[in-house]
Design an enzyme around this catalytic site. Structure first.
Site, mmCIF file in Angstrom:
data_model
loop_
_atom_site.group_PDB
_atom_site.id
_atom_site.type_symbol
_atom_site.label_atom_id
_atom_site.label_comp_id
_atom_site.label_asym_id
_atom_site.label_seq_id
_atom_site.Cartn_x
_atom_site.Cartn_y
_atom_site.Cartn_z
ATOM 1 N N SER A 96 2.211 -24.948 7.533
ATOM 2 C CA SER A 96 2.997 -26.134 7.862
ATOM 3 C C SER A 96 2.077 -27.233 8.397
ATOM 4 C CB SER A 96 4.105 -25.767 8.856
ATOM 5 O OG SER A 96 5.094 -26.767 8.907
ATOM 6 N N GLU A 190 3.812 -26.799 -0.890
ATOM 7 C CA GLU A 190 5.095 -26.294 -0.396
ATOM 8 C C GLU A 190 5.625 -27.302 0.606
ATOM 9 O OE1 GLU A 190 5.992 -25.058 2.851
ATOM 10 O OE2 GLU A 190 4.110 -25.792 3.682
ATOM 11 N N HIS A 255 7.834 -21.821 3.860
ATOM 12 C CA HIS A 255 8.840 -21.732 4.919
ATOM 13 C C HIS A 255 10.042 -20.876 4.534
ATOM 14 C CE1 HIS A 255 6.549 -25.297 6.164
ATOM 15 N NE2 HIS A 255 7.022 -25.095 7.376
#
Length: 287
Positions: A96, A190, A255
């Site tokens: 992330s 992502e 995620h």
């Protein structure tokens, strides 16, 4: 440690319990519970000091980020690469917002870094494959391949060093010292919580900067809570299908409920016919 968003005692306890169950001795950075402005795990100086002290500690074999959030970009340009390199190779673990650290540290120090679930997040506790993937990356044996569940946007085969991570963070890093280096590489993308038009904006930004066209291939991870799946798929196809390189989706990384650990900085091969990303043996950072 927490280079981005603040953590609470529950998250810290969960992370500690997991690592202890693997026979590790977790050490918590001294200012881990700090908070600044409600969305940062302490001031920039605090987070930078925590990370630097952890990496320089000769007893530390891996630095695991408890969570993402936001804030890593505020300290990335202040890392002392000379001191960090002198401390020897270690593993950096996170994803992330930690994408920025992967770019800043992996590239500068020539390390394989682990795009992996944070040890406080639910999948690493709830999903056996998620936990097993992180454990294997740290202890071995390292995975030899990752299966993709599609779809294939552009068929073909490509080889290159794995790079990338969170799409939004990569796009917002353009024009900085941690801008993604994609030349001849397999680019992992992502994201989470970004509506289709925001995904479009980030992909378009990477296109305009020439990043996408320099990649040897694109591997798509999860796009979690990003709106209707058919709309997300349409955006990805429109923005990626004309690059002239193989593009395939379905790597369970990011995620989602299953978050496999991917070694950024390692060479890999994407084969859309096999729906697989293959990893030849790569040099591990620690024994």
């Amino acid at each position: 440690m927490a280079p981005a968003g603040p953590v609470d005692d529950r998250e810290t306890a969960a992370a500690r319990a997991l690592l202890e169950s693997w026979g590790l001795v977790p050490r918590v950075t001294p200012r881990l519970s700090a908070s600044h402005r409600g969305y940062l795990a302490g001031s920039d100086e605090t987070r930078l000091a925590d990370f630097t002290e952890a990496w320089l500690d000769p007893a530390v074999r891996a630095v695991l980020c408890v969570r993402g959030g936001y804030g890593t970009q505020r300290v990335a340009d202040r890392l002392d690469h000379r001191r960090l390199a002198a401390a020897g190779p270690k593993f950096l673990v996170g994803s992330s917002d930690i994408t920025c650290l992967h770019q800043a540290l992996g590239e500068a120090l020539g390390l394989v870094t682990l795009h992996a679930p944070m040890p406080s997040c639910r999948p690493v506790h709830d999903d056996e494959a998620t936990a097993g993937s992180l454990h294997a990356a740290l202890f071995g044996p390292s995975p030899r391949s990752f299966a993709l569940d599609g779809p294939v946007l552009v068929p073909g085969r490509a080889e290159g060093v794995l790079t990338g991570g969170n799409l939004t963070v990569l796009a917002s890093s353009l024009g900085t010292a941690t801008a993604p280096a994609a030349e001849g590489r397999l680019l992992l993308l992502e994201d989470v919580g970004e509506q289709p038009y925001r995904l479009d904006r980030s992909l378009t930004q990477l296109r305009r900067a020439g990043v996408l066209r320099r990649a040897a291939g694109v591997v798509l991870g999860d796009f979690t809570d990003c709106g209707p799946p058919d709309e997300v798929d349409a955006v990805l196809r429109e923005r990626l299908s004309d690059l002239g390189v193989p593009v395939a989706a379905g790597l369970p990384a990011g995620h989602g409920p299953r978050q496999l650990t991917v070694p950024l900085g390692a060479r890999a091969a994407l084969d859309t016919a096999l729906l697989r990303v293959t990893l030849p043996p790569y040099e591990r950072n620690t024994a």
